[in-house]
Design a protein around this motif. Structure first.
Motif, PDB file in Angstrom:
ATOM      1  N   MET A 123      -8.707   2.707   7.553  1.00  0.00           N
ATOM      2  CA  MET A 123      -8.637   1.593   6.615  1.00  0.00           C
ATOM      3  C   MET A 123      -7.177   1.159   6.480  1.00  0.00           C
ATOM      4  N   SER A 124      -6.884  -0.073   6.840  1.00  0.00           N
ATOM      5  CA  SER A 124      -5.506  -0.549   6.787  1.00  0.00           C
ATOM      6  C   SER A 124      -5.162  -1.025   5.379  1.00  0.00           C
ATOM      7  N   VAL A 125      -3.866  -1.135   5.112  1.00  0.00           N
ATOM      8  CA  VAL A 125      -3.448  -1.632   3.804  1.00  0.00           C
ATOM      9  C   VAL A 125      -3.875  -3.080   3.617  1.00  0.00           C
ATOM     10  N   SER A 126      -3.993  -3.815   4.704  1.00  0.00           N
ATOM     11  CA  SER A 126      -4.456  -5.201   4.594  1.00  0.00           C
ATOM     12  C   SER A 126      -5.886  -5.255   4.075  1.00  0.00           C
ATOM     13  N   GLU A 127      -6.720  -4.322   4.530  1.00  0.00           N
ATOM     14  CA  GLU A 127      -8.110  -4.287   4.055  1.00  0.00           C
ATOM     15  C   GLU A 127      -8.170  -3.846   2.597  1.00  0.00           C
ATOM     16  N   LEU A 128      -7.320  -2.882   2.231  1.00  0.00           N
ATOM     17  CA  LEU A 128      -7.253  -2.491   0.820  1.00  0.00           C
ATOM     18  C   LEU A 128      -6.842  -3.671  -0.046  1.00  0.00           C
ATOM     19  N   PRO A 180       7.484   2.516   1.342  1.00  0.00           N
ATOM     20  CA  PRO A 180       8.539   1.957   2.195  1.00  0.00           C
ATOM     21  C   PRO A 180       8.267   0.500   2.516  1.00  0.00           C
ATOM     22  N   PRO A 181       9.301  -0.239   2.932  1.00  0.00           N
ATOM     23  CA  PRO A 181       9.070  -1.610   3.383  1.00  0.00           C
ATOM     24  C   PRO A 181       8.202  -1.605   4.641  1.00  0.00           C
ATOM     25  N   ALA A 182       7.586  -2.719   4.899  1.00  0.00           N
ATOM     26  CA  ALA A 182       6.807  -2.840   6.123  1.00  0.00           C
ATOM     27  C   ALA A 182       7.727  -2.774   7.334  1.00  0.00           C
ATOM     28  N   VAL A 183       7.202  -2.229   8.423  1.00  0.00           N
ATOM     29  CA  VAL A 183       7.933  -2.243   9.686  1.00  0.00           C
ATOM     30  C   VAL A 183       7.897  -3.654  10.259  1.00  0.00           C
ATOM     31  N   HIS A 184       9.055  -4.139  10.683  1.00  0.00           N
ATOM     32  CA  HIS A 184       9.141  -5.442  11.345  1.00  0.00           C
ATOM     33  C   HIS A 184       9.334  -5.209  12.836  1.00  0.00           C
ATOM     34  N   LEU A 185       8.418  -5.698  13.628  1.00  0.00           N
ATOM     35  CA  LEU A 185       8.516  -5.597  15.082  1.00  0.00           C
ATOM     36  C   LEU A 185       8.691  -6.986  15.670  1.00  0.00           C
ATOM     37  N   THR A 186       9.764  -7.151  16.442  1.00  0.00           N
ATOM     38  CA  THR A 186       9.993  -8.387  17.176  1.00  0.00           C
ATOM     39  C   THR A 186       9.797  -8.103  18.658  1.00  0.00           C
ATOM     40  N   GLN A 233      -2.777  -3.113  13.726  1.00  0.00           N
ATOM     41  CA  GLN A 233      -3.562  -2.015  13.180  1.00  0.00           C
ATOM     42  C   GLN A 233      -2.705  -1.078  12.341  1.00  0.00           C
ATOM     43  N   LEU A 234      -1.425  -1.011  12.659  1.00  0.00           N
ATOM     44  CA  LEU A 234      -0.492  -0.174  11.906  1.00  0.00           C
ATOM     45  C   LEU A 234       0.107  -0.910  10.703  1.00  0.00           C
ATOM     46  N   ASP A 235      -0.339  -2.135  10.485  1.00  0.00           N
ATOM     47  CA  ASP A 235       0.153  -2.969   9.385  1.00  0.00           C
ATOM     48  C   ASP A 235       1.627  -3.311   9.533  1.00  0.00           C
ATOM     49  N   TRP A 236       2.115  -3.351  10.765  1.00  0.00           N
ATOM     50  CA  TRP A 236       3.464  -3.843  11.004  1.00  0.00           C
ATOM     51  C   TRP A 236       3.453  -5.365  10.988  1.00  0.00           C
ATOM     52  N   ALA A 261       4.441   1.787  20.941  1.00  0.00           N
ATOM     53  CA  ALA A 261       4.209   1.877  19.495  1.00  0.00           C
ATOM     54  C   ALA A 261       4.436   3.295  18.993  1.00  0.00           C
ATOM     55  N   ALA A 262       4.019   4.293  19.791  1.00  0.00           N
ATOM     56  CA  ALA A 262       4.207   5.690  19.386  1.00  0.00           C
ATOM     57  C   ALA A 262       5.691   6.032  19.309  1.00  0.00           C
ATOM     58  N   GLU A 263       6.477   5.526  20.249  1.00  0.00           N
ATOM     59  CA  GLU A 263       7.910   5.814  20.213  1.00  0.00           C
ATOM     60  C   GLU A 263       8.575   5.149  19.010  1.00  0.00           C
ATOM     61  N   ILE A 264       8.192   3.913  18.722  1.00  0.00           N
ATOM     62  CA  ILE A 264       8.753   3.227  17.553  1.00  0.00           C
ATOM     63  C   ILE A 264       8.406   4.003  16.283  1.00  0.00           C
ATOM     64  N   GLN A 265       7.149   4.430  16.165  1.00  0.00           N
ATOM     65  CA  GLN A 265       6.734   5.201  14.985  1.00  0.00           C
ATOM     66  C   GLN A 265       7.565   6.475  14.855  1.00  0.00           C
ATOM     67  N   ALA A 266       7.770   7.175  15.969  1.00  0.00           N
ATOM     68  CA  ALA A 266       8.540   8.413  15.937  1.00  0.00           C
ATOM     69  C   ALA A 266       9.990   8.164  15.543  1.00  0.00           C
ATOM     70  N   VAL A 267      10.597   7.127  16.118  1.00  0.00           N
ATOM     71  CA  VAL A 267      12.005   6.840  15.828  1.00  0.00           C
ATOM     72  C   VAL A 267      12.189   6.434  14.371  1.00  0.00           C
ATOM     73  N   LEU A 268      11.349   5.529  13.884  1.00  0.00           N
ATOM     74  CA  LEU A 268      11.508   5.057  12.513  1.00  0.00           C
ATOM     75  C   LEU A 268      11.191   6.157  11.503  1.00  0.00           C
ATOM     76  N   SER A 269      10.336   7.104  11.887  1.00  0.00           N
ATOM     77  CA  SER A 269      10.002   8.227  11.002  1.00  0.00           C
ATOM     78  C   SER A 269      10.945   9.402  11.189  1.00  0.00           C
TER      79      SER A 269
END
Length: 381
Positions: free
Chosen positions: A1-6, A201-207, A224-227, A346-354
């Motif tokens: 369930m994404s935050v957008s659906e909530l 946290p703020p939303a992740v911005h992906l360009t 799907q990750l709500d970025w 996407a997995a690498e971005i998630q790992a780096v930002l986390s």
């Protein structure tokens, strides 16, 4: 369930002036599916939206939520799966963990739009925001249990509520200063009250620079990750928003004009996948000078090294800038389809930002969740 659906559930309830029950995971110990701060909503029909467990505990939560809706009184539920016989006579989860969930009745139409977004985990600010939830109190203060929020019609709130609200601001500042959630025992005139402070946290911005076919699955995964996703390309024909329904913006811009379209900060990432060497040669120095947490460059290692050599006459990246460059982009997950490549990026971005190493969990001895609340019983005024 994404935050957008909530958020869609929250906004629908606000428009219809229908109450909801908000469930907040306020304390965990041992192994649990979600960490403290996870939230779900229960509709007036008793339907849980979101997950606090893997779906195992939600039916019991929804059952209790009906009582909360009927009485208006907040309830704290404790689920303990640490016993040796849990698999036989308990919840049967085998997680060997315990968790506390606070259920509170909320009236979404009395909350402003930003508060509704925060309760769903969506932070539109550029910095983390703090939410304070009172979850344990003596009988005299049971009416204060819940998330400390500014609501319409609260001007005549009792003095204890005003004292809690004032103290909550101090707790929020402490959590924001340390950049981690915490649990604190507050001392009010009528007694002690336990509070959980969560950081949203703020939303992740992906360009993404490059609107080719391989950008489509990356946008889909990011959504799907709500970025929040921006797609940029120098080719007008590629900049059709219909190709990227998950992107907030699809922009036609050449490398020299890309800066206004790239969000910056420690929650920002850029992926270069233009498949155009000369465009990348102009673009890479511009991106490395920006305050972004991650710059990923699609293509083999030799291509990235050649780009760095060729641009050295005009720009030599600092060690700090090079540390933010990931070339080749992505984690080594295997697979060479556009979807598999998008997953690795996407997995690498998630790992780096986390600030995670992105390793196998079975090789990790510590807790799965990185940010556990700092819990003390220091008395706060």
């Amino acid at each position: 369930m994404s935050v957008s659906e909530l958020l869609a559930i929250m906004e629908g309830a606000a428009a219809a002036r229908e109450p909801l029950v908000l469930g907040t995971l306020v304390r965990t110990s041992g192994s649990t599916y979600r960490r403290a701060g996870a939230r779900l909503l229960i509709t007036k029909e008793g339907v849980p939206v979101g997950l606090i467990s893997g779906g195992c505990l939600e039916p019991q939560i929804a059952k209790t939520a009906r009582e909360v809706l009927a009485t208006g009184a907040s309830r704290r539920l404790r689920f303990d799966m640490t016993g040796e016989n849990d698999g036989l006579i308990g919840f049967g989860l085998g997680c060997r963990g315990a968790l506390d969930v606070l259920l509170e009745k909320i009236e979404p139409w009395r909350l402003n739009a930003e508060t509704r977004r925060l309760l769903c985990g969506m932070n539109s600010a550029e910095a983390p925001r703090a939410l304070v939830t009172a979850f344990e109190a003596p009988p005299a203060l049971q009416g204060l249990l819940g998330t400390v929020l500014e609501k319409e019609g609260d001007a005549d709130a009792p003095s204890s509520a005003m004292a809690l609200r004032e103290a909550a601001h101090g707790l929020a500042r402490e959590a924001l200063a340390t950049d981690r959630p915490l649990v604190r025992a507050l001392q009010l005139p009528e007694g002690g009250i336990e509070c959980f402070v969560d950081l949203v946290p703020p939303a992740v911005h992906l360009t993404i620079y490059g609107a080719g076919p391989d950008a489509v699955p990356l946008v889909s995964i990011a959504r799907q990750l709500d970025w929040r996703v921006t797609v940029v390309d120098h080719r007008p024909a590629m900049c059709d928003p219909a190709r990227f329904p998950g992107a907030e913006r699809v922009v036609h811009a050449h490398p020299e004009n890309v800066v206004p379209h790239v969000p910056t900060g420690r929650h920002s990432a850029v992926v270069v996948m233009s498949h155009n060497y000369f465009a990348d040669l102009r673009l890479l120095p511009i991106l490395l000078k920006l305050d972004v947490a991650y710059v990923g460059l699609l293509g083999p290692r030799r291509r990235g090294e050649q780009l760095l050599r060729e641009m050295a006459d005009e720009f030599v990246p600092t060690p700090e800038q090079l540390a933010r460059l990931y070339s080749p982009v992505g984690l080594k997950l295997g697979g060479d389809t556009p979807a598999a490549i998008a997953l690795s990026i996407a997995a690498e971005i998630q790992a780096v930002l986390s600030q995670s190493e992105g390793a196998h969990l079975r090789q990790h001895d510590g807790p799965i969740h990185l940010s556990q609340p700092e819990e003390t019983h220091r008395k706060s005024a």
